[in-house]
Scaffold this motif. Sequence first.
Motif, PDB file in Angstrom:
ATOM      1  N   GLU A   1      15.059  68.207  17.302  1.00 28.64           N
ATOM      2  CA  GLU A   1      14.612  68.156  18.692  1.00 28.64           C
ATOM      3  C   GLU A   1      13.136  67.795  18.748  1.00 28.64           C
ATOM      4  O   GLU A   1      12.318  68.354  18.032  1.00 28.64           O
ATOM      5  CB  GLU A   1      14.848  69.504  19.361  1.00 28.64           C
ATOM      6  CG  GLU A   1      14.509  69.508  20.820  1.00 28.64           C
ATOM      7  CD  GLU A   1      14.823  70.828  21.482  1.00 28.64           C
ATOM      8  OE1 GLU A   1      14.045  71.228  22.357  1.00 28.64           O
ATOM      9  OE2 GLU A   1      15.831  71.471  21.131  1.00 28.64           O
TER      10      GLU A   1
ATOM     11  N   ALA B   1      18.686  67.841  25.283  1.00 30.53           N
ATOM     12  CA  ALA B   1      19.571  66.836  25.894  1.00 30.53           C
ATOM     13  C   ALA B   1      19.421  65.493  25.175  1.00 30.53           C
ATOM     14  O   ALA B   1      20.423  64.855  24.824  1.00 30.53           O
ATOM     15  CB  ALA B   1      19.272  66.696  27.378  1.00 30.53           C
ATOM     16  N   HIS B   2      18.189  65.074  24.933  1.00 31.26           N
ATOM     17  CA  HIS B   2      17.957  63.805  24.242  1.00 31.26           C
ATOM     18  C   HIS B   2      18.495  63.856  22.821  1.00 31.26           C
ATOM     19  O   HIS B   2      19.114  62.890  22.344  1.00 31.26           O
ATOM     20  CB  HIS B   2      16.463  63.471  24.243  1.00 31.26           C
ATOM     21  CG  HIS B   2      16.166  62.156  23.620  1.00 31.26           C
ATOM     22  ND1 HIS B   2      15.744  62.038  22.316  1.00 31.26           N
ATOM     23  CD2 HIS B   2      16.251  60.895  24.109  1.00 31.26           C
ATOM     24  CE1 HIS B   2      15.578  60.759  22.030  1.00 31.26           C
ATOM     25  NE2 HIS B   2      15.868  60.046  23.103  1.00 31.26           N
TER      26      HIS B   2
ATOM     27  N   LEU C   1      21.008  65.597  21.661  1.00 29.85           N
ATOM     28  CA  LEU C   1      22.461  65.523  21.673  1.00 29.85           C
ATOM     29  C   LEU C   1      22.967  64.136  22.074  1.00 29.85           C
ATOM     30  O   LEU C   1      23.989  63.677  21.568  1.00 29.85           O
ATOM     31  CB  LEU C   1      23.034  66.603  22.596  1.00 29.85           C
ATOM     32  CG  LEU C   1      22.798  68.043  22.115  1.00 29.85           C
ATOM     33  CD1 LEU C   1      23.257  69.043  23.167  1.00 29.85           C
ATOM     34  CD2 LEU C   1      23.473  68.293  20.777  1.00 29.85           C
ATOM     35  N   GLU C   2      22.256  63.474  22.965  1.00 34.78           N
ATOM     36  CA  GLU C   2      22.661  62.133  23.402  1.00 34.78           C
ATOM     37  C   GLU C   2      22.458  61.073  22.326  1.00 34.78           C
ATOM     38  O   GLU C   2      23.089  60.021  22.369  1.00 34.78           O
ATOM     39  CB  GLU C   2      21.871  61.721  24.644  1.00 34.78           C
ATOM     40  CG  GLU C   2      22.233  62.502  25.880  1.00 34.78           C
ATOM     41  CD  GLU C   2      21.238  62.294  27.017  1.00 34.78           C
ATOM     42  OE1 GLU C   2      20.279  61.503  26.866  1.00 34.78           O
ATOM     43  OE2 GLU C   2      21.427  62.940  28.058  1.00 34.78           O
ATOM     44  N   THR C   3      21.594  61.327  21.361  1.00 30.13           N
ATOM     45  CA  THR C   3      21.237  60.307  20.373  1.00 30.13           C
ATOM     46  C   THR C   3      21.743  60.620  18.960  1.00 30.13           C
ATOM     47  O   THR C   3      21.334  59.957  18.009  1.00 30.13           O
ATOM     48  CB  THR C   3      19.712  60.104  20.335  1.00 30.13           C
ATOM     49  OG1 THR C   3      19.076  61.353  20.021  1.00 30.13           O
ATOM     50  CG2 THR C   3      19.192  59.590  21.675  1.00 30.13           C
TER      51      THR C   3
ATOM     52  N   GLU D   1      24.888  73.453  30.677  1.00 28.94           N
ATOM     53  CA  GLU D   1      24.706  72.020  30.406  1.00 28.94           C
ATOM     54  C   GLU D   1      24.575  71.757  28.907  1.00 28.94           C
ATOM     55  O   GLU D   1      25.016  70.713  28.413  1.00 28.94           O
ATOM     56  CB  GLU D   1      23.513  71.454  31.167  1.00 28.94           C
ATOM     57  CG  GLU D   1      23.764  71.332  32.657  1.00 28.94           C
ATOM     58  CD  GLU D   1      25.031  70.543  32.984  1.00 28.94           C
ATOM     59  OE1 GLU D   1      25.237  69.447  32.421  1.00 28.94           O
ATOM     60  OE2 GLU D   1      25.835  71.037  33.794  1.00 28.94           O
ATOM     61  N   THR D   2      23.981  72.693  28.178  1.00 25.37           N
ATOM     62  CA  THR D   2      23.872  72.548  26.723  1.00 25.37           C
ATOM     63  C   THR D   2      25.257  72.552  26.092  1.00 25.37           C
ATOM     64  O   THR D   2      25.547  71.740  25.205  1.00 25.37           O
ATOM     65  CB  THR D   2      23.026  73.687  26.115  1.00 25.37           C
ATOM     66  OG1 THR D   2      21.798  73.804  26.831  1.00 25.37           O
ATOM     67  CG2 THR D   2      22.753  73.445  24.639  1.00 25.37           C
TER      68      THR D   2
ATOM     69  N   ARG E   1      28.108  71.766  27.577  1.00 23.94           N
ATOM     70  CA  ARG E   1      28.784  70.513  27.955  1.00 23.94           C
ATOM     71  C   ARG E   1      28.297  69.347  27.099  1.00 23.94           C
ATOM     72  O   ARG E   1      29.089  68.524  26.632  1.00 23.94           O
ATOM     73  CB  ARG E   1      28.562  70.223  29.440  1.00 23.94           C
ATOM     74  CG  ARG E   1      29.317  71.152  30.363  1.00 23.94           C
ATOM     75  CD  ARG E   1      29.146  70.752  31.836  1.00 23.94           C
ATOM     76  NE  ARG E   1      29.758  71.736  32.695  1.00 23.94           N
ATOM     77  CZ  ARG E   1      29.105  72.737  33.302  1.00 23.94           C
ATOM     78  NH1 ARG E   1      27.782  72.855  33.161  1.00 23.94           N
ATOM     79  NH2 ARG E   1      29.759  73.593  34.052  1.00 23.94           N
ATOM     80  N   ALA E   2      26.993  69.270  26.886  1.00 23.96           N
ATOM     81  CA  ALA E   2      26.421  68.184  26.088  1.00 23.96           C
ATOM     82  C   ALA E   2      26.835  68.299  24.621  1.00 23.96           C
ATOM     83  O   ALA E   2      27.110  67.287  23.967  1.00 23.96           O
ATOM     84  CB  ALA E   2      24.900  68.183  26.216  1.00 23.96           C
TER      85      ALA E   2
ATOM     86  N   ALA F   1      30.364  67.051  24.485  1.00 28.25           N
ATOM     87  CA  ALA F   1      30.380  65.594  24.640  1.00 28.25           C
ATOM     88  C   ALA F   1      29.900  64.885  23.373  1.00 28.25           C
ATOM     89  O   ALA F   1      30.375  63.793  23.047  1.00 28.25           O
ATOM     90  CB  ALA F   1      29.526  65.181  25.835  1.00 28.25           C
ATOM     91  N   ALA F   2      28.981  65.513  22.646  1.00 28.56           N
ATOM     92  CA  ALA F   2      28.453  64.929  21.408  1.00 28.56           C
ATOM     93  C   ALA F   2      29.413  65.108  20.235  1.00 28.56           C
ATOM     94  O   ALA F   2      29.188  64.541  19.165  1.00 28.56           O
ATOM     95  CB  ALA F   2      27.097  65.551  21.075  1.00 28.56           C
TER      96      ALA F   2
END
Length: 102
Positions: free
Chosen positions: A12, A18-19, A21-23, A55-56, A58-59, A62-63
Amino acid sequence: MRHRGEQVLGVEAMGGTAHLLETLPPRVREMNAILCKGPKTGQIREIDMPTIGPETLRAAHAAGLAGVIVDAGDVIVLDREECVRLADEFGLVLWSRRGGEG
């Protein structure tokens, strides 16, 4: 972020969780990777406490992660009941550990 072989798959940085997990690389989905959330070295907890919430979860789902581990007493868990519900719904591990536990 580590997988069962203790390989770090992401760290991190300025973009936050969020970034991160998205990457993550797509191979994370096959690795049973876990998000480990705790304070960074030198982080001033009085003004910048690590936090997770729905949200963590969910992310993380999703990851393609297998779960989320937080350091007990050093991470704020927003809406704990919803986090537990989401972890159950998504089949994620949600574990609170004391620092130093393996």
